[in-house]
Design a protein around this motif. Structure first.
Motif, mmCIF file in Angstrom:
data_model
loop_
_atom_site.group_PDB
_atom_site.id
_atom_site.type_symbol
_atom_site.label_atom_id
_atom_site.label_comp_id
_atom_site.label_asym_id
_atom_site.label_seq_id
_atom_site.Cartn_x
_atom_site.Cartn_y
_atom_site.Cartn_z
ATOM 1 N N ARG A 265 112.667 40.061 28.819
ATOM 2 C CA ARG A 265 112.002 41.265 29.238
ATOM 3 C C ARG A 265 112.542 42.511 28.617
ATOM 4 N NH1 ARG A 265 111.711 39.742 35.210
ATOM 5 N NH2 ARG A 265 111.268 41.906 35.620
ATOM 6 N N LYS A 266 113.821 42.296 28.090
ATOM 7 C CA LYS A 266 114.468 43.516 27.755
ATOM 8 C C LYS A 266 114.437 43.135 25.902
ATOM 9 C CE LYS A 266 117.097 46.268 29.798
ATOM 10 N NZ LYS A 266 116.276 47.097 30.479
ATOM 11 N N GLU A 313 115.341 50.008 36.911
ATOM 12 C CA GLU A 313 114.218 50.573 37.462
ATOM 13 C C GLU A 313 112.958 49.916 36.441
ATOM 14 O OE1 GLU A 313 112.806 51.429 40.018
ATOM 15 O OE2 GLU A 313 114.436 52.558 41.082
ATOM 16 N N GLN A 314 113.433 49.861 34.907
ATOM 17 C CA GLN A 314 112.352 49.524 34.070
ATOM 18 C C GLN A 314 111.979 48.299 34.129
ATOM 19 O OE1 GLN A 314 111.360 51.927 31.933
ATOM 20 N NE2 GLN A 314 112.765 53.334 32.760
ATOM 21 N N VAL A 315 112.666 47.397 34.689
ATOM 22 C CA VAL A 315 112.274 46.017 34.727
ATOM 23 C C VAL A 315 111.719 45.638 36.319
ATOM 24 C CG1 VAL A 315 113.439 44.873 32.909
ATOM 25 C CG2 VAL A 315 114.588 45.196 34.955
ATOM 26 N N PHE C 63 111.856 59.577 22.988
ATOM 27 C CA PHE C 63 111.903 58.914 24.462
ATOM 28 C C PHE C 63 112.449 57.641 24.710
ATOM 29 C CE2 PHE C 63 108.649 61.369 27.348
ATOM 30 C CZ PHE C 63 109.282 62.617 27.178
ATOM 31 N N ASN C 64 113.376 57.371 23.640
ATOM 32 C CA ASN C 64 114.262 56.188 23.774
ATOM 33 C C ASN C 64 114.950 56.209 25.229
ATOM 34 O OD1 ASN C 64 114.394 53.952 22.333
ATOM 35 N ND2 ASN C 64 116.024 54.696 21.161
ATOM 36 N N CYS C 65 115.432 57.452 25.618
ATOM 37 C CA CYS C 65 116.282 57.657 26.791
ATOM 38 C C CYS C 65 115.279 57.253 28.002
ATOM 39 C CB CYS C 65 116.697 58.910 26.661
ATOM 40 S SG CYS C 65 115.352 60.433 26.377
ATOM 41 N N VAL C 66 114.259 57.986 27.874
ATOM 42 C CA VAL C 66 113.077 57.780 29.161
ATOM 43 C C VAL C 66 112.580 56.323 29.375
ATOM 44 C CG1 VAL C 66 110.967 58.585 29.787
ATOM 45 C CG2 VAL C 66 112.252 60.269 28.600
ATOM 46 N N GLU C 67 112.498 55.753 28.094
ATOM 47 C CA GLU C 67 112.046 54.269 28.242
ATOM 48 C C GLU C 67 113.050 53.658 28.933
ATOM 49 O OE1 GLU C 67 108.802 53.104 27.545
ATOM 50 O OE2 GLU C 67 108.319 55.218 27.532
#
Lengths: 567, 439, 385
Positions: A265-266, A313-315, C63-67
């Motif tokens: 997932r990453k 938070e991304q996952v 937007f690497n940082c945002v992602e």
């Protein structure tokens, strides 16, 4: 209750929790003017000893027949105040609470308006209190025995305590072996004991205990009943080959453990793409085998990346997985032992080595040459036959490209993928992070929203072995209370059918989630099993004949509340 | 208290939250519990706290009902202001001698009205330990208004009569007491008990901040410990919850983590485990009560590891609390402000931050008499000085069968883990008691 | 400027200084731009002298940082806000100022006149002139051409290829012709908030009046801003790769001509990283007979930014020596590919330039050359009407 009710009203300051936004003295003054109110007071902490004694003294002095406490949610202290009244000789169901904290002072900021609202809330509850009726307190017997779902460390420890106290325990394990996740580990921090050496005696105790029946390759298929009287259906065979269907027990402990975060997932970390990148569990396996080679070559540089799938938070996993800093410290130290010539580096954000002996262990790791670099790795790319960690070293304050031959991702814990199934089956709630929810985060860490069902271990949230053991024992202790006592109290606020009005349509039977109403075929009317009834009120609402009322929430009582609120 | 011959009882030493929880579990399961607490009231350190992380429940709100339960439970024999003097093995059971220290107040007649404290000659002159030294009380006192039992006690180190032999012409306390409960002839009383299991739940102490003199504790009044801050912020504290020193609200508040912990110089190499969280909570309380304050927290690692903790840390940061990485080196005074000297390791530069309130998160250490308690019960100590459990899979078992550990006496931990351990020890005790009952 | 208000507005307090942003920032390794450090300054210092940070113009808004930020802080938005401060005070590089002025005056940053915006339909060959319907007359599919595709001679073939493909598939499509104005993606990212808001309003109104249910773009930059920043409810916004892949799957495009080449694909930041469109471009390439698709190591989420975004087409930045595009085309060459396929006009221009500067378009010792082509140019070769 022919004579006029005499109501005592107590408005709590709750320290400053209520008093900060509600002028409690005013509310008490106002309460004194309400119909049937014999005395009205305010006090700093109603739930404390002096607060409760105040109520008890007034019951005696003023001959109070009803008590209203305007304070926090009944979920906090309803039993407390009911108990206090009961000690003074008043039926506990003649006590009612007005929630002027969670539903007033905690959600409003305008003092004047909040105080007015508090007054309305109190008036409405006083209106209801005047119409309360005493209810009978009931107990039901407890079947001696417990089911423990999950045969990892948590399940086994809980089972041993229950069995040791003399009760039959059914330990249901999904896989073909006991030991759970710990069985996959090499050595454990901080003393670096060999895991099999610690685990085997535990497993043996389980297998030889006369009170414990182990089901392997088995799952809980269904659960019926209620605290003290559960009927658990297990699909699978026990160690004697007997396929037991229904187990009758008094308590259930959930010890189903966790799943590991899937680093696919990453994708930016290259797991699954590069053989150099592995998870911490895979690293344990390598450490067990004593072989850290990658593509047949011994690594010159081993890197560990913390917080993979946690604090992210991304996952969708904002929580900390609690054990990874420690196990990474352990694995990195062991890597140094196995590869004295190699560079071993840990990339971290915060080092959370908080447990007993943990900080000292972390100190040792650094002394033994494990380098800690502060920076959360952004991505991994390939360069020749090595990989490169692309990160910023936040203490150097500049981006770096760090070459490595073996990269270990400290993957976090997640709730089991099938936790939802169990949650639905047992009607146990889950927290927002997906783990099972304990009844109160501070004071009820193992109880659930369902009486008689308790939580042990990582199924409630990530934790290390000593904390898992403590929690498993805690769950056993909670289960032992009804088991040793032999009885459990059953709620009195249940639904009642008036047979004169009931037409026998069966709608109540359809809507009830607990199977409490049943149609009496002889009399053609519905009867509600007061022990199964949870007092949700669905039947009372569904009944077209208005033949069902919910004790303690009768139409008369509720309408009195509405009337008082309307002015 | 007469014991049923056949039903074994448990002894719990210490009535903080872990002792209380263990007592309630064992008592609810139908066994007798002798709960011995050396302070005049149960509640331990938790009773001193304001709000608890991460839910911000007020500590008293969640603690006092349990305190009341323990005081009222038919199966619990509560002995406060008492200490365990000796423990001996008696077959499978233990013979225990408990000393009930003299309160000089008859607890059966005392109504807790407080007239004695009002009248006491030493009123307002005795430093209150419960309030961590930031408030004063009388020589006859209850530690806090929600104490269980709510009975007064004469402090033998502060009472003029008990220390110097006389108190003016008459005992003002005795004169004021409407119930005639004060009795200076009271002696210590010894009680012998026979119990089947023992739980040690004696809790923790905090390090003396003067072991880090570079922070100016004791020299600058605006430098205080975390527990002092709890009392300041608490609604039942000396300022009724207002965060103010000498009547002034602070504008620049600085929190310093790891004061004494993770520190070879103080002999505390370990982590004190709950300070990161309570500091975040303190920052929130300041933001709540002083909306325009500048709040800075100096840290090395933020250890927000428990359920809901990371989310709480996020929340607090969003309340404009600035976390600066770097362990301060010293504090000095410049005019009427304090200056905190540190390196900000993320900037890579030394910095000086002005403060008008500094809160030190001081290290958690074993009780001063942990060695004696250990000797009484044959307990082992880990290198950090706390009691040592058998091993990882049996963290609460001790070398003595039937004796178990619970709570912070085993090592620093937060309330959920403390409660879990209290219950865990109860499970071990219940196992032992149930076995003994069957025999 | 005082840091307080901007810190609060952007909610920078959530930052835990983990370094993932700077760690993954493509330009951080070649300039002094350190976004993590900048956020920290905002948190701990009361003031910031924005004009002292020329490196703010280096950000490509990849937007690497945002992602990747684990705390949802959106670091690049800080750079955009700070650029806004510089724009307001007039301290911007000349080339950027010129580009912005062009957008304002002529609806495009190239400096050319609005009335020349439709010249792209003509490739010089009178027989192959395409007839394009005016969207203002109403159509189902609105094709937004993009300033770069309309005006740049190298990119115009891409627009023509798309128009031809839409025609071949029988789609009812139209363009806004000379009324089409810049999408404003670069404008917003350069900090010119006012101009961007004006474009959103005007363009939005125009799109809605056309009544098309779908809007397709040549450029991922236009696609990204229309999809995520314009608030065009009721209009489905697509990048051309999504539409072409759909048409191929539906069998509406006859790709019969063989293109026997080894092709590698560069994921554009605004299409891949930011909008997770990775598979459709690859599906198109695989549908072209004869194409052998090979992947670079840094593909998909880890694609190396070509430095075309964030207004960088009009600003060189502080480090002209080491261009990321140089590294990227080397990576492409290493796969043995003959064609480096792209799906973005900026990638097309920057990567092609890099190929030329590095001499990769000249045969190497193995006789291999590397050519940069847009996917549509390959589709165009394969397409039979």
């Amino acid at each position: 209750m022919e004579s006029q009710p005499r109501i005592g009203v107590y408005v709590c300051h709750c320290g400053t929790n209520i008093a900060a936004n509600v002028t409690v003295e005013q509310v008490a003054e106002y309460a004194a003017t309400l119909p049937n109110v014999a005395v009205a007071r305010d006090y700093l902490y109603m739930c404390s000893d002096p607060g409760q004694e105040m109520i008890q003294r007034d019951i005696e002095e003023y001959g109070l027949t009803r008590v209203v406490v305007a304070s926090c949610s009944p979920r906090m202290h309803e039993p407390t105040f009911r108990g206090a009244a009961q000690q003074a000789g008043l039926n506990p169901y003649l006590v009612e609470m007005a929630n002027i904290r969670e539903q007033c002072s905690w959600v409003h900021t305008d003092r004047e308006q909040a105080t007015e609202k508090a007054k309305s809330l109190v008036a409405s509850v006083v209106g209801k209190a005047a119409r309360l009726k005493p209810l009978e307190e009931r107990e039901v017997g407890v079947t001696p025995g417990a089911v423990v779902i999950g045969g990892g460390v948590a399940g086994m420890v809980a089972a041993l305590d229950l069995a040791g106290a003399g009760f039959p325990v059914y330990l249901v394990e999904k896989s073909d072996h006991l030991g759970g996740r710990v069985a996959e580990l090499n050595r454990v921090f901080p003393a670096l004991e060999s895991t099999p050496e610690l685990l085997e005696p535990l497993i043996e105790q389980i297998q030889t205990h006369s009170n414990i029946t182990v089901f392997l390759n088995a799952q809980v298929a269904d659960v019926e009943g209620f605290v003290g009287n559960f009927e658990v259906t297990v699909s699978g065979q026990d160690s004697n080959g007997l396929e037991q269907s229904a187990l009758r027990v008094g308590a259930i402990i959930i010890a189903t453990g966790y799943d590991v975060f899937d680093p696919h997932r990453k994708p930016e970390l290259g797991y699954g793409q590069y053989p150099h990148v592995i998870t911490s569990l895979e690293m344990e396996q390598k450490l067990v085998e004593g072989d850290l080679t990658v593509n047949g070559r011994s690594p010159r540089s081993v890197a560990f990346i913390q917080c993979v799938g946690s604090r992210d938070e991304q996952v969708g996993n904002p929580y900390c997985s609690r054990v990874c800093c420690m196990y990474t410290s352990k694995q990195s130290r062991l890597a140094r032992e196995l590869l004295p010539e190699a560079d071993v580096t840990v990339f971290y954000i915060d080092v959370r080595t908080f447990g007993k002996g943990a900080e000292e262990f972390y100190d040792e790791a650094r002394l033994k040459g494990v380098r800690y670099r502060r920076g959360n790795v952004s991505e991994i790319i390939r360069r020749g036959d090595r990989v490169v960690l692309v990160a910023e070293d936040t203490l150097l304050g500049r981006p770096i490209e760090f070459e490595a031959d073996l990269v270990v991702l400290a993957v976090g814990m997640e709730p089991r993928f099938d936790a939802g199934t169990l949650s639905n089956m047992l009607k146990v709630a889950r927290s927002s992070d997906g783990f099972f929810m304990e009844l109160h985060p501070k004071l009820r860490p193992v109880d659930t929203t369902v009486d008689g069902v308790f939580l042990a271990g990582c199924c409630q949230g990530p934790k290390d072995i000593p904390d898992t053991v403590a929690q498993a024992k805690a769950a056993a202790s909670s289960a032992l209370i009804p088991l040793l006592k032999g009885t459990v109290p059953v709620i009195s606020e249940t639904a009642v059918v008036d047979p004169e009005w009931c037409a026998g349509c069966g709608m109540c039977v359809d809507v009830c989630p607990f199977g409490a109403p049943a149609l009496d075929s002889v009399r053609g009317v519905s009867q509600i099993n007061a022990v199964l009834c949870k007092g949700c009120g669905a039947c009372a609402v569904a009944c077209p004949s208005k033949a069902i009322y919910l004790q303690h929430f009768t139409p008369e009582q509720i309408l009195a509340q509405v009337d008082a609120l309307m002015g | 208290m007469e014991m049923e011959r056949n039903k074994p009882a448990a002894l719990i030493i210490g009535a903080g939250i872990s002792g209380i929880q263990a007592a309630l579990d064992i008592a609810d399961a139908g066994y007798q519990v002798h709960l011995v607490e050396r302070e005049p009231s149960v509640g331990g350190h938790m009773a001193q706290l304001d709000k608890t992380f991460p839910t911000l429940d007020c500590s008293s709100c969640i603690l006092t009902p349990k305190m009341v339960d323990v005081g009222n439970h038919p199966n619990i024999d509560l002995m406060t202001y008492s200490e365990v003097v000796s423990v001996e093995r008696a077959g499978e059971a233990f013979r225990v001698r408990v000393c009930k220290k003299p309160r000089y107040v008859d607890i059966d007649t005392c109504t807790g009205c407080g007239s004695c404290a009002e009248a006491c000659r030493m009123k307002g002159r005795v430093v209150s330990r419960f309030d961590e030294g930031i408030a004063k009380r009388s020589a006859i006192y209850v530690p806090f208004p929600q104490a269980v039992p709510l009975k007064y006690t004469v402090d033998p180190t502060a009472c003029l009569y008990l220390t110097l032999g006389k108190c003016g012409k008459t005992f003002l306390c005795k004169d004021a007491c409407p119930a005639g409960a004060i009795d200076f002839e009271q002696q210590e009383e010894f009680v012998d008990l026979e119990v089947g299991a023992i739980i040690v739940a004696t809790g923790y102490d905090l390090i003396d901040p003067r072991t880090k003199p570079e922070f100016g504790y004791g020299v600058y009044p605006r430098v205080m410990t975390g527990l002092e801050f709890e009392r300041l912020s608490s609604a039942s504290g000396p300022t009724r919850g207002e965060i103010a020193i000498d009547g002034k609200k602070p504008k620049e508040v600085v929190f310093i983590q790891c004061v004494g912990s993770r520190d070879p110089h103080t002999g505390v190499p370990y982590c004190s485990r709950f300070c990161c969280m309570y500091t975040a909570k303190h920052a929130h309380l300041v933001r709540d009560k002083v909306p325009d304050a500048n709040i800075t927290i100096f840290y090395m690692d933020v250890r927000a590891f428990g359920k809901g903790y990371e989310e709480f840390y996020d929340r607090v940061k969003h309340e404009r609390v600035v976390y600066r990485r770097g362990e301060p080196s010293e504090i000095y005074r410049q005019g009427d402000k304090l200056v905190v000297l540190a390196e900000d390791t993320l900037l890579g530069e030394p910095i000086e931050v002005e403060a008008d309130l500094v809160v030190l998160a001081t290290a958690v250490v074993p009780r001063a008499d942990a060695q004696e308690t250990g000797a009484l019960l044959g307990l082992e100590h880990s290198p950090d000085g706390f009691f040592q459990g058998a091993h990882k899979f049996r963290p609460l078992d001790t070398p003595m069968e039937g004796v178990f550990l619970a709570g912070c006496c085993e090592g620093p931990k937060d309330i959920p883990d403390t409660v879990a351990q209290g219950k865990a020890a109860a499970a071990s005790a219940l196992r032992v008691l149930a076995q003994q009952e069957r025999e | 400027m005082k840091t307080g208000p901007m810190t609060e507005q952007l909610e920078l307090f959530g930052c835990i200084q983990c370094g993932k942003c700077t760690g993954g920032c493509p330009v951080a390794r070649k300039t002094v731009l350190n976004i993590r450090s900048m956020i920290y300054h905002m948190l701990v210092e009361p003031e910031l002298d924005v004009s002292a940070h020329e490196e703010l113009w280096d950000c490509t808004c990849c937007f690497n940082c945002v992602e990747r930020c684990p705390k949802d802080v959106r670091p690049a938005e800080l750079i955009i806000e700070l650029r806004g401060q510089l724009v307001e005070s007039g301290r911007i590089p000349e080339t950027i100022g010129t580009a912005l002025m062009g957008v304002f005056r002529q609806g495009n940053p190239t400096g050319m006149a609005r009335e020349d915006r439709t010249a792209w339909v003509n490739d010089g060959n009178p027989d192959s002139r395409i007839e394009i319907k005016a969207a203002q007359e109403g159509c189902e599919l609105l094709y937004f051409v993009c300033c770069t595709a309309a005006y740049d001679l190298r990119v115009q073939p891409v627009a023509r290829a798309l128009a031809r493909a839409f025609q071949a598939a029988g789609l009812d499509f139209g363009t806004l012709g000379t009324e089409e104005s810049c999408c404003g993606s670069g404008v917003r990212r350069l900090g010119e908030k006012g101009l961007f808001e004006m474009l959103v309003e005007e363009n939005g109104e125009m799109f809605r009046s056309v009544g098309a249910s779908r809007l397709v773009t040549t450029s991922p930059h236009c696609f990204n801003t229309f999809k995520n920043e314009y608030g065009l409810d009721g209009i489905e916004v697509l990048h051309y790769t999504q539409l072409i892949a759909e048409l191929i799957e539906q069998g509406r495009l006859n790709l019969s001509n063989e293109v026997n080449k080894k092709v590698t694909y560069h994921d554009p930041c605004f299409l891949g990283k930011q909008n997770h469109v990775f598979d459709e471009p690859r599906a198109i390439l695989k549908a072209i007979p004869g194409v052998e698709l090979v992947e670079m190591d840094r593909n998909r989420e880890r694609s190396l930014c070509c430095e075309g975004g964030g207004g960088r087409m009009w600003a060189e930045g502080t480090n002209l020596e080491e261009r990321l595009a140089f590294q990227r085309v080397q990576e492409a060459a290493e796969t043995g590919a003959e064609i480096l396929a792209v799906a973005c006009p900026f990638c097309l221009l920057t990567l092609e330039d890099a190929v030329k500067v590095q001499g990769l378009d000249e045969a190497d010792q193995d006789g291999r050359t590397l050519q940069v082509m847009d996917i549509m140019e390959l589709v165009n070769l394969a397409l039979v009407d």
